[in-house]
Scaffold this active site. Structure first.
Site, short mmCIF file in Angstrom:
data_model
loop_
_atom_site.label_atom_id
_atom_site.label_comp_id
_atom_site.label_asym_id
_atom_site.label_seq_id
_atom_site.Cartn_x
_atom_site.Cartn_y
_atom_site.Cartn_z
N GLY A 139 -1.48 -23.44 -11.16
CA GLY A 139 -0.12 -23.16 -10.73
C GLY A 139 0.94 -23.87 -11.55
O GLY A 139 2.12 -23.54 -11.44
N CYS A 141 -1.27 7.95 1.55
CA CYS A 141 -1.04 8.54 0.22
C CYS A 141 -1.07 10.06 0.35
O CYS A 141 -1.99 10.63 0.94
CB CYS A 141 -2.11 8.07 -0.76
SG CYS A 141 -2.05 8.94 -2.34
N CYS A 191 -4.34 11.30 -1.89
CA CYS A 191 -5.72 10.96 -1.54
C CYS A 191 -5.86 10.54 -0.08
O CYS A 191 -6.98 10.31 0.38
CB CYS A 191 -6.27 9.87 -2.46
SG CYS A 191 -5.71 8.21 -2.05
N CYS A 216 -0.35 6.67 -4.06
CA CYS A 216 -0.92 5.38 -4.48
C CYS A 216 -0.26 4.93 -5.78
O CYS A 216 -0.12 5.71 -6.72
CB CYS A 216 -2.41 5.52 -4.75
SG CYS A 216 -3.42 5.71 -3.28
N CYS A 272 -6.60 5.97 -6.71
CA CYS A 272 -6.27 7.28 -6.15
C CYS A 272 -7.20 8.36 -6.72
O CYS A 272 -7.75 9.18 -5.98
CB CYS A 272 -4.80 7.61 -6.45
SG CYS A 272 -4.12 8.95 -5.44
#
Lengths: 193, 294
Positions: free
Chosen positions: B30, B239, B242, B264, B270
């Site tokens: 980090g 979606c 899909c 998506c 997808c």
């Protein structure tokens, strides 16, 4: 001077520097990201007493911008010439070192190396330790990079635990034996198993 | 692979410099490691940080996937993929499961990553405190002292004004309990995927010259409050192509009358679902059997 004359220092570099260094770096990166995991590295053949793994780490990470401290028996003519020829690294004492190379006994005590500052903890030394052997047994490791716990044969778990206690300051270690290496960043909690 | 380029474009001294920064980044999760960012053959903002990190990590046997907002087929993704195919000769793929290195702009793939993968993020502004404190000297000291009160005040002000934390992307996280980190402008929907990921996550900011990292299995906690816990959000719809209800969705305007559909953002996810026979309300029959996205 003897080593310079016999040309030993000219051999033992990477045959294909770009791809050999890329492969060696991925091994070091994996080792540093997954403490306790032991990786194999090939391609470097440094003179004794430097291990092949430590040689590969040097060729991959060290150059004219990174002062190097050679400790104990590693501070010999042959290895000095090899390091100078292949990396161009300035050879310095431990207080100026970005990297240090030696056996554990030659590198300790772990005092006097740069450990970074609170603003720049990255300005700290990386110690490349040549060990007689390396195995996934011994000290218990926990921390970032480790799913539950890992084990690694460390020469002196208490010294590594003291280093971890200084986080975010501290030293990072690349532990080498033959053509194998593991790594221990300062984040890792070390307990005697 | 083109002749005349060093493997993966960068010269060896540059790669060593980036590799040293990457190792320190992994060792201090980090924390933003400064590095000497190079000019790349693409403009800043097109992923020069990610490209430099990818170049320093690539080996000849890698399989590279590049996504831009989840899509494999946008200009940025296509050009970076062909760049590395040309200068490193590596294999490329659009399939998340087949990739060993995935360079991403602003998404984490829907398919869970594995221990054998590295995710490289393109980062525009690496400093999470920058819009609260413009001085680098001050933000650096705040990180040194782990003084993140300002960030909590910022999140609190959201709650005071809007009743919820409204930050929708680049939602700040605490890494391994020490450093607050900008996860790059991924939607906050993706934040939970940062936590204890089996994959190594590397972040490169080219213009700002910073590299940072999250090692595998590392705790990454989205900042929040006990009474206002973090919530991953997405559009409330399946979606349209899909039918997935668990993926992050892009809103697509489809006409001049305010018509819209949600699809998506992860094109590979997808396409994979459609190949497996799933279909949404707007999927024409022929889409079902297409397999790979057109």
């Amino acid at each position: 001077m003897g080593a310079m004359m016999d040309g030993l220092h000219l051999a033992g570099g990477f045959a294909d520097p770009a791809t050999d260094a890329a492969t060696a770096f991925r091994a070091v990166l994996q080792a540093m990201a997954r403490p306790g995991q032991i990786e194999s590295v090939r391609g470097a053949a440094p003179p004794a007493p430097c291990s092949h793994a430590a040689g590969a780490a040097l060729l991959t990470l060290v150059d004219s911008t990174t002062p190097l401290y050679l400790a104990g028996a590693h501070d010999c003519d042959t290895l000095r010439d090899w390091v100078r020829f292949h990396t161009g690294a300035p050879l310095v004492g431990r207080s100026e070192a970005a990297f240090a190379l030696g056996t554990w006994d030659a590198l300790v005590p772990l005092t006097g190396y740069p450990v970074g500052t609170p603003e720049y903890p990255d300005r700290s030394a990386t110690l490349i330790v040549d060990l007689p052997a390396l195995s996934g047994t011994g000290a218990r490791l926990t921390g970032p990079g480790i799913r539950d716990a890992a084990a690694l044969s460390l020469p002196d778990p208490a010294a590594f635990a003291a280093n971890a206690a200084r986080f975010p300051l501290g030293l990072d270690f690349i532990l080498c034996a033959g053509d194998r290496l593991a790594a221990l960043p300062r984040t890792i909690r070390v307990e005697v198993a | 692979m083109s002749d005349g380029y060093n493997f993966a474009y960068l010269d060896e001294a540059t790669k060593r410099m980036i590799r040293r920064a990457l190792l320190k980044a992994v060792a201090i999760p980090g924390y933003q490691v400064p590095f000497s960012s190079r000019e790349m053959p693409m403009p800043y903002g097109w992923g020069t940080g990610g490209v430099q990190v990818t170049a320093a990590c690539l080996t000849p046997s890698d399989v590279l996937k590049v996504i831009d907002q989840g899509a494999d087929d946008t200009t940025n993704a296509v050009s970076i993929r062909s760049f590395f195919a040309r200068v490193a000769g590596v294999a490329t793929t659009e399939r998340t499961a087949d990739a060993t290195i995935i360079q991403t702009r602003h998404r984490i793939p829907e398919q869970p990553l594995t221990e054998d993968q590295i995710l490289v993020y393109q980062v525009p502004i690496p400093e999470p405190l920058r819009f609260l404190e413009p001085r680098e000297t001050e933000t650096r000291r705040m990180h040194a002292l782990s003084d993140y009160g300002l960030m909590h005040v910022r999140l609190y002000e959201d709650i005071a004004r809007h009743g919820a934390i409204t930050k929708a992307y680049a939602y700040p996280v605490m890494v391994a309990g020490r450093y607050v980190m900008d996860p790059s402008p991924i939607p906050r929907f993706d934040n939970p995927k940062l936590d204890r990921s089996p994959a190594l996550q590397l972040f490169g900011a080219g213009r700002e010259s910073r590299i940072y990292a999250v090692p595998p299995w590392t705790e990454v906690r989205s900042l929040d409050f006990d009474d206002y816990p973090f919530e991953a959000t997405k559009a409330d719809a399946p979606c349209a192509l899909c039918g997935a209800t668990d993926s992050y969705l892009d809103e697509v305007i489809v006409d001049d009358a305010g018509g819209r559909m949600f699809v998506c953002s992860d094109t590979d996810y997808c396409a994979g679902r459609r190949a497996a026979g799933h279909r949404g309300i707007a999927a024409p029959p022929e889409l079902v059997d297409m397999g790979e996205a057109p």
